[in-house]
Write an enzyme that holds these catalytic residues in place. Structure first.
Site, PDB file in Angstrom:
ATOM      1  N   CYS A  26       0.970  -1.271   0.028  1.00  0.00           N
ATOM      2  CA  CYS A  26       0.044   0.063   0.099  1.00  0.00           C
ATOM      3  C   CYS A  26       0.977   1.012   0.072  1.00  0.00           C
ATOM      4  O   CYS A  26       2.101   0.951  -0.392  1.00  0.00           O
ATOM      5  CB  CYS A  26      -1.018  -0.047   1.106  1.00  0.00           C
ATOM      6  SG  CYS A  26       0.026   0.069   2.887  1.00  0.00           S
ATOM      7  N   HIS A 548      -3.252  10.501   3.353  1.00  0.00           N
ATOM      8  CA  HIS A 548      -3.825   8.907   3.073  1.00  0.00           C
ATOM      9  C   HIS A 548      -5.191   9.043   3.263  1.00  0.00           C
ATOM     10  O   HIS A 548      -5.756   9.364   4.469  1.00  0.00           O
ATOM     11  CB  HIS A 548      -3.285   8.069   4.081  1.00  0.00           C
ATOM     12  CG  HIS A 548      -3.360   6.594   3.983  1.00  0.00           C
ATOM     13  ND1 HIS A 548      -4.699   5.794   3.882  1.00  0.00           N
ATOM     14  CD2 HIS A 548      -2.432   5.683   3.426  1.00  0.00           C
ATOM     15  CE1 HIS A 548      -4.284   4.602   3.651  1.00  0.00           C
ATOM     16  NE2 HIS A 548      -2.979   4.600   3.433  1.00  0.00           N
TER      17      HIS A 548
END
Length: 625
Positions: A26, A548
């Site tokens: 990720c 994020h």
């Protein structure tokens, strides 16, 4: 050390190629599915250059490298011939891991986690109401009624919330789920608590032999009804023509499940639930504080096993039926001891990397998330973990002896204080203090021998960190603007332990109220993740920022996200970086809380969040100096 060498060391430390099923990544972490967790050399992992931490979660071993670096390490790992998979495929595979009991408990957690905030708020209302009572304050009748609305609604509607969340987890329509749940507590049915009180209210007899009451406060029947209802809805939808789906599927689902729920599942599992509650109360009231000693000593082992979500079911039943949760106090003792052991390691060690890891992990524990303390510090050195269990057992024993019981569940230690405002605060603080002192003292004096920086606990090869820009080029202070409209959340309060522990750097979080993300600075886009859920930006003055969007949203594989910029693109403050769909994030059962992190925090003397409450795009969010 170059990235290829780091990748080679990672593979060796993971137990070799034969122990690695697949790799993915990720924005910040290399995510690895392994064959045997026992073959991972976790101490070696921590010593590899660029590694900022690692932990095992839901079948994945997640190694934190940080933005940019993780992409390079992943590319080298793939170049060495390892199998890749998408993060959503890994998540699906992780869900299969563990035995049937572990999978069932994980499902309990998926169902209950979205409900907990409402229960926590209700518990705080109960605590405040108890505080008035402790000071002998009698509320006027109208305010007393209002206080009952605040404290009773969530538990009256608990079955509806459980059915809604279960439908969501098992792929049904959550709206059908909540309507079905509301049927279980319909005002046309006798109230379960009124019937149980032994007054004039009696069950309604259907068909001459089935006694039926509302399921106020029930959890297990609602959970079973939710599972079967979601599966039935999906089965019906497969056979009903699309033109009739809107009419037929909800009708058949609600009609069938209302009959099963009210006349079969509800009565049967309500009895089962009552026996579980009786057994739990018997256990918690064993003499000499025995229950607190045992549960306090074992709780963190249960957390390690990953089946601790079973407590959500039991705690919700305790609070719904008795307005008190003794388990909360016992678990608070165990978690306090765990955090205290981590503090002791941080105080005693001279290893700067370990010290920098220990204190944020301890803070995370004191805010209710002990995984960073367990996996990042205490289990790594073994003795701190096991001595914290001893301290937790003694603290749990004291909690039982003092008859401590929270007015709600879901929060512990520092925020959990608010659950003990009904005359229990002094005893609660005493229990927390004893648990902390024992956890700290046992670990400091008997549980941790510091290792020289050159040994296994420290990086085998270290290099001085090179600042992103020369010191002379960094301004005395720079302000990072808010990239979103929303509500500010302290970083320590987010549910992702990596961000909460500040392992990625200092920063702040925002719960967004709209669906566009903007640049917080003038600078350059360093990274745009393919899935559109994360952006890396470097300001013109050298501040490196990670935005994020949401927690674990990488698993959505880009659904609902649209990026409007590309890597290496120059941007101005306020330029649109991308958009995201809050409904898609909610439908995936994920948290939209967005983290804004200064990833090169180490280059600065101070990184200070300056915002609170509601913020708008462009408002001052973080100052860097």
């Amino acid at each position: 050390m170059n990235m290829k060498q780091i990748a080679e060391e990672v593979i060796v430390a993971l137990g070799g190629r034969e122990n690695i099923r697949s790799v993915a990544h990720c924005a910040t972490r290399l995510r690895v599915m392994v064959v045997d967790e026992g073959k991972i050399d976790k101490v070696k992992i921590d010593t590899i250059e660029k590694v900022q931490g690692a932990f095992f979660n839901s079948g994945q071993y997640q190694i934190i490298f940080g933005t940019g670096t993780v992409n390079k390490v992943y590319d080298e790992v793939v170049a060495l011939g390892l199998t890749t998979s998408s993060t959503s495929e890994q998540k699906a595979e992780a869900a299969k891991h563990g035995n049937a009991f572990q999978r069932a408990i994980r499902t309990f957690g998926d169902v209950f986690v979205p409900i907990i905030p409402a229960i926590v708020a209700t518990g705080l209302f109960m605590g405040l109401r108890g505080l008035f009572g402790a000071f002998g304050v009698t509320l006027p009748e109208d305010l007393n009624v209002y206080s009952q609305i605040l404290t009773d609604t969530a538990f009256i509607a608990l079955p509806a919330l459980v059915v809604w969340s279960t439908f969501r987890v098992f792929g049904g329509n959550p709206v059908i789920g909540i309507v079905l749940g509301m049927m279980l507590i319909s005002g046309s049915l006798p109230n379960a608590w009124a019937v149980a009180s032994g007054g004039d209210v009696t069950p309604t007899i259907f068909f001459g032999f089935i006694p039926v009451v509302g399921l106020q406060g029930s959890v297990l029947p609602a959970f079973i009804i939710g599972i079967l209802g979601a599966k039935l809805e999906k089965a019906i939808r497969k056979v009903v023509p699309d033109t009739l789906d809107l009419l037929v599927t909800p009708f058949l689902t609600l009609f069938t499940m209302s009959i099963l729920g009210l006349f079969l599942i509800g009565p049967i599992f309500h009895v089962v639930e009552n026996y579980i509650l009786i057994a739990t109360n018997w256990l918690l009231h064993l003499p000499f504080g025995l229950a607190g000693f045992v549960i306090g000593g074992l709780h963190q082992i249960i957390v390690v096993s990953g089946v601790h979500h079973i407590f959500n079911l039991v705690e919700s039943q305790l609070v719904a039926n008795t307005d008190a949760d003794p388990l909360n106090a016992i678990m608070t003792a165990a978690m306090t001891a765990q955090g205290a052991a981590t503090v002791a390691v941080g105080v005693k060690t001279k290893n700067p990397k370990l010290k920098a890891l220990a204190f944020p992990a301890a803070l995370s524990a004191f805010l209710g998330i002990t995984e960073p303390a367990i996996f990042g510090v205490n289990l790594r050195f073994r003795k701190p973990f096991f001595l914290s269990l001893v301290a937790g057992a003694i603290g749990g024993w004291l909690a039982s002896i003092l008859n401590l019981a929270g007015t709600g569940f879901g929060i512990t230690i520092i925020p959990g204080t608010l659950l003990y405002l009904n005359g229990q605060l002094f005893k609660y603080l005493l229990m927390v203090a004893v648990s902390f002192v024992l956890g700290f003292a046992l670990t400091y004096f008997f549980g941790f021998d510091d290792e020289p920086v050159s040994q296994a606990a420290a990086p085998l090869k270290t290099q001085p960190r090179v600042s992103a820009v020369p010191a002379s080029a960094i301004k005395s202070e720079e302000t990072i603007a808010s990239p979103l409209n929303g509500d500010v959340v302290a970083l320590a309060d987010v549910s992702d332990p990596v961000f909460a522990s500040e392992a990625m750097g200092k920063g702040i979080a925002i719960k967004p109220t709209d669906q566009t993300v903007y640049s917080p600075v003038d600078g350059t886009v360093q990274m745009v993740f393919d899935t559109g859920h994360a952006y890396g930006i470097k300001s013109d003055d050298g501040v490196e920022i990670l935005i994020h969007l949401g927690i674990d949203t990488v698993s959505m594989d880009g659904k609902g996200f649209s990026q409007k910029v590309v890597a290496n693109q120059a941007i101005k403050k306020g330029d649109v970086l991308g958009t995201f769909n809050l409904e898609d994030i909610a439908a995936a059962g994920l948290d939209s809380t967005t983290m804004i992190i200064v990833t090169n925090t180490a280059d600065y003397a101070e990184v200070n969040p300056v915002a609170a409450g509601k913020v708008a795009k462009g408002d001052a969010l973080i100052t860097v100096a």
